[in-house]
Design a protein around this motif. Structure first.
Motif, short mmCIF file in Angstrom:
data_model
loop_
_atom_site.label_atom_id
_atom_site.label_comp_id
_atom_site.label_asym_id
_atom_site.label_seq_id
_atom_site.Cartn_x
_atom_site.Cartn_y
_atom_site.Cartn_z
N CYS A 47 0.83 -1.20 0.00
CA CYS A 47 0.00 0.00 0.00
C CYS A 47 0.87 1.25 0.00
CB CYS A 47 -0.93 0.01 1.21
SG CYS A 47 -2.18 1.31 1.15
N HIS A 48 0.97 1.87 -1.13
CA HIS A 48 1.63 3.17 -1.30
C HIS A 48 1.06 3.77 -2.57
CE1 HIS A 48 4.68 6.20 -2.24
NE2 HIS A 48 4.97 6.17 -0.95
N PRO A 49 0.87 5.08 -2.62
CA PRO A 49 0.29 5.68 -3.82
C PRO A 49 1.01 5.32 -5.12
CG PRO A 49 0.31 7.28 -2.06
CD PRO A 49 1.07 6.07 -1.55
N SER A 50 2.32 5.08 -5.07
CA SER A 50 3.05 4.77 -6.30
C SER A 50 3.18 3.26 -6.56
CB SER A 50 4.44 5.41 -6.27
OG SER A 50 5.25 4.78 -5.30
N ASN A 51 2.73 2.43 -5.64
CA ASN A 51 2.84 0.98 -5.83
C ASN A 51 1.74 0.52 -6.79
OD1 ASN A 51 2.63 -1.98 -5.33
ND2 ASN A 51 4.26 -1.50 -3.88
N ARG A 52 2.11 -0.33 -7.71
CA ARG A 52 1.18 -0.76 -8.77
C ARG A 52 0.56 -2.13 -8.53
NH1 ARG A 52 5.85 0.81 -12.66
NH2 ARG A 52 6.82 -0.37 -11.03
N PHE A 53 0.74 -2.69 -7.34
CA PHE A 53 0.24 -4.03 -7.06
C PHE A 53 -1.28 -4.14 -7.25
CE2 PHE A 53 -1.20 -7.37 -4.04
CZ PHE A 53 -0.53 -8.45 -4.59
N TYR A 54 -2.04 -3.33 -6.54
CA TYR A 54 -3.51 -3.44 -6.62
C TYR A 54 -4.06 -3.01 -7.98
CZ TYR A 54 -3.05 -4.64 -1.77
OH TYR A 54 -2.67 -5.26 -0.61
N PRO A 55 -3.56 -1.93 -8.59
CA PRO A 55 -4.02 -1.63 -9.95
C PRO A 55 -3.75 -2.79 -10.93
CG PRO A 55 -2.98 0.31 -9.02
CD PRO A 55 -2.72 -0.83 -8.06
N ALA A 56 -2.61 -3.46 -10.79
CA ALA A 56 -2.30 -4.59 -11.67
C ALA A 56 -3.19 -5.79 -11.36
CB ALA A 56 -0.82 -4.97 -11.54
N LEU A 57 -3.46 -6.05 -10.09
CA LEU A 57 -4.40 -7.14 -9.75
C LEU A 57 -5.76 -6.87 -10.37
CD1 LEU A 57 -3.90 -8.05 -5.96
CD2 LEU A 57 -3.16 -9.34 -7.96
N ARG A 58 -6.18 -5.61 -10.30
CA ARG A 58 -7.49 -5.24 -10.86
C ARG A 58 -7.49 -5.41 -12.38
NH1 ARG A 58 -10.99 0.29 -10.26
NH2 ARG A 58 -12.87 -0.65 -11.09
N THR A 171 5.29 -1.78 -15.86
CA THR A 171 4.10 -0.93 -15.90
C THR A 171 2.95 -1.72 -15.26
OG1 THR A 171 3.36 -1.82 -18.01
CG2 THR A 171 4.86 0.10 -18.08
N VAL A 172 1.83 -1.05 -15.04
CA VAL A 172 0.65 -1.75 -14.54
C VAL A 172 0.27 -2.86 -15.52
CG1 VAL A 172 -1.82 -1.53 -14.03
CG2 VAL A 172 -0.21 0.18 -13.16
N ASP A 173 0.35 -2.58 -16.82
CA ASP A 173 0.01 -3.59 -17.83
C ASP A 173 0.93 -4.81 -17.76
OD1 ASP A 173 -2.09 -2.08 -18.85
OD2 ASP A 173 -0.92 -1.23 -20.49
N SER A 174 2.23 -4.58 -17.67
CA SER A 174 3.16 -5.72 -17.64
C SER A 174 3.01 -6.51 -16.35
CB SER A 174 4.61 -5.27 -17.86
OG SER A 174 5.08 -4.46 -16.80
N LEU A 175 2.80 -5.82 -15.25
CA LEU A 175 2.57 -6.52 -13.98
C LEU A 175 1.29 -7.34 -14.03
CD1 LEU A 175 3.60 -3.64 -11.57
CD2 LEU A 175 4.81 -5.83 -11.83
N ALA A 176 0.24 -6.79 -14.63
CA ALA A 176 -1.02 -7.53 -14.76
C ALA A 176 -0.80 -8.81 -15.55
CB ALA A 176 -2.08 -6.66 -15.42
N GLY A 177 0.05 -8.76 -16.55
CA GLY A 177 0.37 -9.97 -17.31
C GLY A 177 1.02 -11.03 -16.44
N TRP A 178 1.98 -10.61 -15.63
CA TRP A 178 2.62 -11.56 -14.70
C TRP A 178 1.60 -12.13 -13.71
CZ3 TRP A 178 7.09 -13.83 -15.19
CH2 TRP A 178 8.10 -13.23 -15.95
N TYR A 179 0.75 -11.27 -13.16
CA TYR A 179 -0.22 -11.72 -12.16
C TYR A 179 -1.24 -12.67 -12.76
CZ TYR A 179 1.86 -7.95 -9.39
OH TYR A 179 2.73 -7.13 -8.72
N SER A 180 -1.61 -12.44 -14.01
CA SER A 180 -2.50 -13.37 -14.71
C SER A 180 -1.85 -14.74 -14.85
CB SER A 180 -2.88 -12.83 -16.09
OG SER A 180 -3.69 -11.70 -15.99
N ARG A 181 -0.57 -14.74 -15.18
CA ARG A 181 0.15 -16.02 -15.35
C ARG A 181 0.23 -16.80 -14.05
NH1 ARG A 181 5.75 -15.02 -18.04
NH2 ARG A 181 5.78 -17.29 -18.00
N VAL A 182 0.59 -16.13 -12.95
CA VAL A 182 0.70 -16.88 -11.69
C VAL A 182 -0.68 -17.30 -11.18
CG1 VAL A 182 2.95 -15.96 -11.03
CG2 VAL A 182 0.88 -14.79 -10.23
N ALA A 183 -1.69 -16.48 -11.43
CA ALA A 183 -3.05 -16.86 -11.02
C ALA A 183 -3.51 -18.08 -11.81
CB ALA A 183 -4.02 -15.69 -11.23
#
Length: 189
Positions: A47-58, A171-183
Motif C-alpha cells: 500500500c503506497h500511492p506509487s505501488n502498482r500491485f492493486y491496480p495490476a491485480l485489478r 508498468t501496470v500492464d506488464s505486472l497484470a500480465g505476470w499476475y494473470s500467469r501466476v493466477a
C-alpha cells in the motif's frame, strides 16, 4: 483529495510489522520484500500511492475494487482477496523506508521463515515480487523472472517483478500480465 502521511507520522512506523494476509484456502501467495512505512501505517501490504500491485491485480481481473492508499484495505476487501484464494506475506517482517536497508542475513532468515509459512499454509503457487531479494533470500544468484525449478514448501515457485513505483522497468500492464500467469498456474480464474 488524498491526505497522505507526513514524514514524521511515517517515521513512527519504522520497524513495525504487518501481519500476513492468508486465508485457510490460499492457492496463490504473493510475497513482498518487506513492508514500507506507508504499508505499516495502513496495515495493508503493497500500500503506497506509487505501488502498482492493486491496480495490476485489478487489471488482471483478480480483484474488482481499488485500495484507498490513505486508509488501506477495508475488512470487506481483505475477505474478498482471501476468498479468491489469494494471500500476501513478506520475506522480512520489519518496515523500512527502502528495501535496500535490509541485510542479506535478514533476507536469508526471511526465506527460512517464509518456507515454514508455506509448509503450514500449503498454497499451490508462491510468487515472490522482486528478483534481487529472491536471489538473496534463497541463495539463487542465477534466478530470473518467471517460474523457478525449485519448489518451496511443496508449492510451485515464481519470481515476478517488484510492483514498487521505484521499479521503472515495469508498468501496470506488464505486472497484470505476470499476475494473470501466476493466477492461472494456481488455478485462479
Amino acid at each position: 483529495m488524498a491526505r497522505g502521511f507526513t514524514r514524521i507520522e511515517l517515521d513512527r512506523y519504522r520497524d513495525a510489522t504487518v501481519p500476513d494476509l492468508i486465508g485457510d484456502h490460499c492457492r496463490l501467495l504473493f510475497v513482498g520484500i518487506n513492508p514500507g512505512l506507508w504499508t505499516a501505517a495502513t496495515q495493508t501490504h503493497f500500500c503506497h500511492p506509487s505501488n502498482r500491485f492493486y491496480p495490476a491485480l485489478r487489471l488482471a481481473g483478480l480483484i474488482a475494487w481499488e485500495v484507498d492508499t490513505d486508509i488501506g484495505m477495508t475488512d470487506e476487501q481483505r475477505r474478498s482477496l482471501i476468498g479468491r484464494g489469494i494471500g500476501i506475506s513478506n520475506l522480512v517482517e520489519r518496515a523500512t523506508v527502502r528495501a535496500s536497508e535490509l541485510s542479506r542475513a535478514e533476507l536469508r532468515a526471511g526465506g527460512e521463515r517464509l518456507t515454514k509459512t508455506i509448509s503450514n499454509v500449503g498454497p499451490t503457487v508462491v510468487a515472490v515480487a522482486g528478483v534481487t531479494a529472491y536471489r538473496d533470500a534463497f541463495g539463487d544468484r542465477g534466478a530470473a523472472l518467471g517460474p523457478q525449478e525449485r519448489r518451496l514448501g511443496g508449492a510451485s515457485l515464481w519470481v515476478v517483478p517488484n510492483p514498487s513505483g521505484l521499479n521503472a522497468h515495469e508498468t501496470v500492464d506488464s505486472l497484470a500480465g505476470w499476475y494473470s500467469r501466476v493466477a492461472g498456474a494456481a488455478g485462479i480464474v
